[in-house]
Design a protein around this motif. Structure first.
Motif, PDB file in Angstrom:
ATOM      1  N   ASN A  16      -5.139   6.350   3.095  1.00 34.91           N
ATOM      2  CA  ASN A  16      -5.043   5.548   4.320  1.00 34.91           C
ATOM      3  C   ASN A  16      -6.417   5.043   4.739  1.00 34.91           C
ATOM      4  O   ASN A  16      -6.572   3.908   5.190  1.00 34.91           O
ATOM      5  CB  ASN A  16      -4.484   6.392   5.467  1.00 34.91           C
ATOM      6  CG  ASN A  16      -2.989   6.611   5.367  1.00 34.91           C
ATOM      7  OD1 ASN A  16      -2.358   6.210   4.397  1.00 34.91           O
ATOM      8  ND2 ASN A  16      -2.435   7.260   6.363  1.00 34.91           N
TER       9      ASN A  16
ATOM     10  N   CYS B  21     -12.953   8.597   3.225  1.00 32.16           N
ATOM     11  CA  CYS B  21     -11.896   9.469   2.705  1.00 32.16           C
ATOM     12  C   CYS B  21     -12.216  10.929   2.990  1.00 32.16           C
ATOM     13  O   CYS B  21     -11.320  11.740   3.280  1.00 32.16           O
ATOM     14  CB  CYS B  21     -11.695   9.242   1.214  1.00 32.16           C
ATOM     15  SG  CYS B  21     -13.179   9.470   0.213  1.00 32.16           S
TER      16      CYS B  21
ATOM     17  N   PRO C 152      -3.702  10.829   3.803  1.00 35.24           N
ATOM     18  CA  PRO C 152      -4.841  10.564   4.691  1.00 35.24           C
ATOM     19  C   PRO C 152      -6.029   9.902   4.006  1.00 35.24           C
ATOM     20  O   PRO C 152      -6.592   8.940   4.530  1.00 35.24           O
ATOM     21  CB  PRO C 152      -5.210  11.956   5.215  1.00 35.24           C
ATOM     22  CG  PRO C 152      -3.936  12.723   5.168  1.00 35.24           C
ATOM     23  CD  PRO C 152      -3.246  12.228   3.931  1.00 35.24           C
TER      24      PRO C 152
ATOM     25  N   CYS D  97       1.994  -0.299   7.372  1.00 37.70           N
ATOM     26  CA  CYS D  97       2.592   0.922   7.907  1.00 37.70           C
ATOM     27  C   CYS D  97       3.541   0.601   9.065  1.00 37.70           C
ATOM     28  O   CYS D  97       4.536   1.293   9.286  1.00 37.70           O
ATOM     29  CB  CYS D  97       1.522   1.891   8.382  1.00 37.70           C
ATOM     30  SG  CYS D  97       0.677   2.748   7.033  1.00 37.70           S
TER      31      CYS D  97
ATOM     32  N   HIS E 214       3.426  10.591   1.043  1.00 40.23           N
ATOM     33  CA  HIS E 214       3.191   9.584   2.086  1.00 40.23           C
ATOM     34  C   HIS E 214       3.411  10.201   3.467  1.00 40.23           C
ATOM     35  O   HIS E 214       4.401  10.892   3.670  1.00 40.23           O
ATOM     36  CB  HIS E 214       4.155   8.428   1.878  1.00 40.23           C
ATOM     37  CG  HIS E 214       4.090   7.386   2.949  1.00 40.23           C
ATOM     38  ND1 HIS E 214       3.038   6.513   3.052  1.00 40.23           N
ATOM     39  CD2 HIS E 214       4.931   7.109   3.967  1.00 40.23           C
ATOM     40  CE1 HIS E 214       3.240   5.721   4.084  1.00 40.23           C
ATOM     41  NE2 HIS E 214       4.379   6.055   4.656  1.00 40.23           N
ATOM     42  N   PRO E 215       2.493   9.991   4.428  1.00 34.85           N
ATOM     43  CA  PRO E 215       1.243   9.238   4.289  1.00 34.85           C
ATOM     44  C   PRO E 215       0.129  10.089   3.679  1.00 34.85           C
ATOM     45  O   PRO E 215       0.095  11.295   3.874  1.00 34.85           O
ATOM     46  CB  PRO E 215       0.906   8.871   5.739  1.00 34.85           C
ATOM     47  CG  PRO E 215       1.483   9.995   6.546  1.00 34.85           C
ATOM     48  CD  PRO E 215       2.730  10.434   5.818  1.00 34.85           C
TER      49      PRO E 215
ATOM     50  N   TYR F 182       0.823  -1.199   0.000  1.00 32.31           N
ATOM     51  CA  TYR F 182       0.000   0.000   0.000  1.00 32.31           C
ATOM     52  C   TYR F 182       0.860   1.253   0.000  1.00 32.31           C
ATOM     53  O   TYR F 182       0.456   2.306  -0.444  1.00 32.31           O
ATOM     54  CB  TYR F 182      -0.894  -0.037   1.245  1.00 32.31           C
ATOM     55  CG  TYR F 182      -1.106   1.293   1.908  1.00 32.31           C
ATOM     56  CD1 TYR F 182      -2.035   2.188   1.404  1.00 32.31           C
ATOM     57  CD2 TYR F 182      -0.357   1.654   3.005  1.00 32.31           C
ATOM     58  CE1 TYR F 182      -2.205   3.411   1.996  1.00 32.31           C
ATOM     59  CE2 TYR F 182      -0.534   2.875   3.603  1.00 32.31           C
ATOM     60  CZ  TYR F 182      -1.448   3.747   3.097  1.00 32.31           C
ATOM     61  OH  TYR F 182      -1.603   4.963   3.681  1.00 32.31           O
TER      62      TYR F 182
ATOM     63  N   LEU G 184      -7.848   3.538   9.842  1.00 28.78           N
ATOM     64  CA  LEU G 184      -6.823   2.896   9.050  1.00 28.78           C
ATOM     65  C   LEU G 184      -7.154   1.418   8.902  1.00 28.78           C
ATOM     66  O   LEU G 184      -7.191   0.685   9.887  1.00 28.78           O
ATOM     67  CB  LEU G 184      -5.458   3.047   9.736  1.00 28.78           C
ATOM     68  CG  LEU G 184      -4.216   2.725   8.912  1.00 28.78           C
ATOM     69  CD1 LEU G 184      -4.076   3.731   7.767  1.00 28.78           C
ATOM     70  CD2 LEU G 184      -2.975   2.786   9.782  1.00 28.78           C
TER      71      LEU G 184
ATOM     72  N   ASN H 156      -3.698  -1.996   5.793  1.00 30.16           N
ATOM     73  CA  ASN H 156      -2.809  -0.848   5.679  1.00 30.16           C
ATOM     74  C   ASN H 156      -2.013  -0.642   6.957  1.00 30.16           C
ATOM     75  O   ASN H 156      -0.826  -0.298   6.927  1.00 30.16           O
ATOM     76  CB  ASN H 156      -3.613   0.417   5.373  1.00 30.16           C
ATOM     77  CG  ASN H 156      -4.157   0.422   3.961  1.00 30.16           C
ATOM     78  OD1 ASN H 156      -3.909  -0.498   3.194  1.00 30.16           O
ATOM     79  ND2 ASN H 156      -4.908   1.444   3.614  1.00 30.16           N
ATOM     80  N   ALA H 157      -2.661  -0.821   8.110  1.00 28.67           N
ATOM     81  CA  ALA H 157      -1.984  -0.627   9.383  1.00 28.67           C
ATOM     82  C   ALA H 157      -0.827  -1.605   9.527  1.00 28.67           C
ATOM     83  O   ALA H 157       0.258  -1.251  10.008  1.00 28.67           O
ATOM     84  CB  ALA H 157      -2.975  -0.803  10.537  1.00 28.67           C
TER      85      ALA H 157
END
Length: 234
Positions: free
Chosen positions: A132, A161, A129, A229, A126-127, A47, A221, A225-226
């Motif tokens: 994410n 979003c 929002p 990250c 990156h990041p 991602y 998140l 994705n978490a």
């Protein structure tokens, strides 16, 4: 899986690597390594977004005449209709009529100063929002401009979003139940061309993520994705 050797072979390394050059190469190497690790841990397409956009739209409030032609040009090009609510650029006059408007625009004085402001997408690096927060991975990167855009076929209209953008720059079409955002019109922003006062300019990208936010970041998140990250951010 990513083939790190193959990716690095495509990086044009200078013969005389300065300290700055070494750091840049080291950063690229670490980033690719993180991508491979993220994919190994999650079993999903990485991602992490590395590429920064090539351009950004900036407005000069001292030149804006509040004609809103930029909003019209945006929606006519993207949506085939004149609907400022859907515009990816937002024009507003800085006027203050009580607590109901608090936080919507910067204000000066008790009643504001009537300055016209042009809000444009920050094209976050990156990041990102909005990306994410999207549980469908519908916010992608345009390979031509580097701009972030919404893949309509993947968007489910959840609105996360919108809540995630600190500057409230996502738009939402209630008829189609789809989100949208500025994607720089493939590198030729129609709002910039439509402005009769040259109050909008399309410039090489700069980081505007440090500007005051209009709302608190939603913080949502998706688990996938978490997990990815956490490779870089612990």
């Amino acid at each position: 899986m990513f083939d790190l050797k193959e990716l690095m072979s495509k990086v044009d390394l200078p013969r005389d690597i300065t300290r700055r050059g070494f750091l840049e190469v080291a950063t690229v190497t670490a980033a690719f390594a993180a991508l491979g690790q993220a994919q190994a841990q999650t079993g999903a397409q990485p991602y992490i977004i590395l590429q920064t956009p090539k351009g950004i739209i900036l407005g000069d409030p001292s030149l804006c005449v509040n004609c809103q032609r930029c909003e019209i040009a945006c929606t006519e090009y993207n949506d085939g209709k004149n609907d400022p609510v859907l515009a990816r650029i937002r024009i507003g006059r800085n006027m203050w009529y009580g607590s109901g408007n608090q936080g919507m625009r910067p204000t000066q004085g008790i009643w504001g100063d009537s300055t016209v402001t042009q809000d444009t997408c920050r094209q976050c690096a990156h990041p990102v929002p909005c990306a994410n927060a999207c549980p469908q991975g519908a916010i992608r990167v345009d390979p031509k401009t580097g701009a972030r855009y919404v893949e309509e076929d993947l968007c489910v209209g959840c609105g996360l979003c919108q809540k995630a953008c600190p500057w409230d720059m996502m738009s939402f079409d209630r008829e189609k139940q789809k989100a949208s955002k500025c994607f720089l019109c493939d590198g030729e922003p129609k709002c910039v061309k439509a402005c009769p006062a040259s109050a909008l300019v399309y410039l090489p990208w700069k980081d505007r993520s440090g500007e005051p936010a209009r709302r608190a970041t939603h913080g949502y998140l998706p688990e996938e994705n978490a997990n990815q990250c956490s490779v870089c951010h612990g």
